[in-house]
Design a protein around this motif. Sequence first.
Motif, mmCIF file in Angstrom:
data_model
loop_
_atom_site.group_PDB
_atom_site.id
_atom_site.type_symbol
_atom_site.label_atom_id
_atom_site.label_comp_id
_atom_site.label_asym_id
_atom_site.label_seq_id
_atom_site.Cartn_x
_atom_site.Cartn_y
_atom_site.Cartn_z
ATOM 1 N N SER A 243 0.835 -1.207 0.000
ATOM 2 C CA SER A 243 0.000 0.000 0.000
ATOM 3 C C SER A 243 0.866 1.252 0.000
ATOM 4 O O SER A 243 0.614 2.190 -0.754
ATOM 5 N N CYS B 197 1.049 3.821 -3.190
ATOM 6 C CA CYS B 197 0.728 5.245 -3.012
ATOM 7 C C CYS B 197 1.900 6.122 -3.441
ATOM 8 O O CYS B 197 1.705 7.144 -4.108
ATOM 9 N N SER C 156 2.102 6.108 -7.231
ATOM 10 C CA SER C 156 1.025 6.922 -7.802
ATOM 11 C C SER C 156 1.376 8.404 -7.733
ATOM 12 O O SER C 156 1.164 9.151 -8.690
ATOM 13 N N ILE D 93 -10.277 5.118 -8.347
ATOM 14 C CA ILE D 93 -9.185 4.650 -7.487
ATOM 15 C C ILE D 93 -9.663 3.534 -6.557
ATOM 16 O O ILE D 93 -8.895 2.658 -6.183
ATOM 17 N N ASP E 18 -5.095 2.479 -12.906
ATOM 18 C CA ASP E 18 -4.623 3.461 -11.931
ATOM 19 C C ASP E 18 -3.426 4.282 -12.394
ATOM 20 O O ASP E 18 -3.387 5.493 -12.185
ATOM 21 N N ILE F 117 -5.601 9.489 -3.059
ATOM 22 C CA ILE F 117 -4.766 8.279 -3.098
ATOM 23 C C ILE F 117 -4.629 7.658 -1.710
ATOM 24 O O ILE F 117 -4.794 6.447 -1.535
ATOM 25 N N LYS G 102 -6.633 4.241 -2.077
ATOM 26 C CA LYS G 102 -5.819 3.056 -2.404
ATOM 27 C C LYS G 102 -5.734 2.061 -1.247
ATOM 28 O O LYS G 102 -5.967 0.877 -1.448
#
Length: 131
Positions: A25, A29, A32, A77, A84, A105, A109
Amino acid sequence: SGRHCKKHIFFRYARLFQHIVDHLSVCICAGSFAAFLLARKYGRDLVCSITGKKAYEKYSYWLNGGKKFDVLFAAAIFFPFAPDDLLCYLAGLTKMTSRRFLAIILLGKPVSIALYSLGLWMFMTKLIPMF
């Protein structure tokens, strides 16, 4: 006793799996946000070269949506099968602020990943006892 042992082993691996998901995760993030910043700095040419002109053209109509793009982006998202990376690059081409992007995000996410992982975990807990 053998069935209890299998469950014990599974739950040990389930904790490891959760640890990996937590780290994924954070990495997802960060990736992204990097895509957003790259698009913001280098623009459309970079986005087209990374995502392909066809993919860019398919979704670029979203760019003129203003706040509508923000809402569509936030909704997308949450879905595990949305493109994505492409959406993050496109967001970098909009007037969306970095703060708004990060909020979407960081809220979307991890929740999406957690729900997807929970579904997988529930599937596995039903599948493992069968063996």
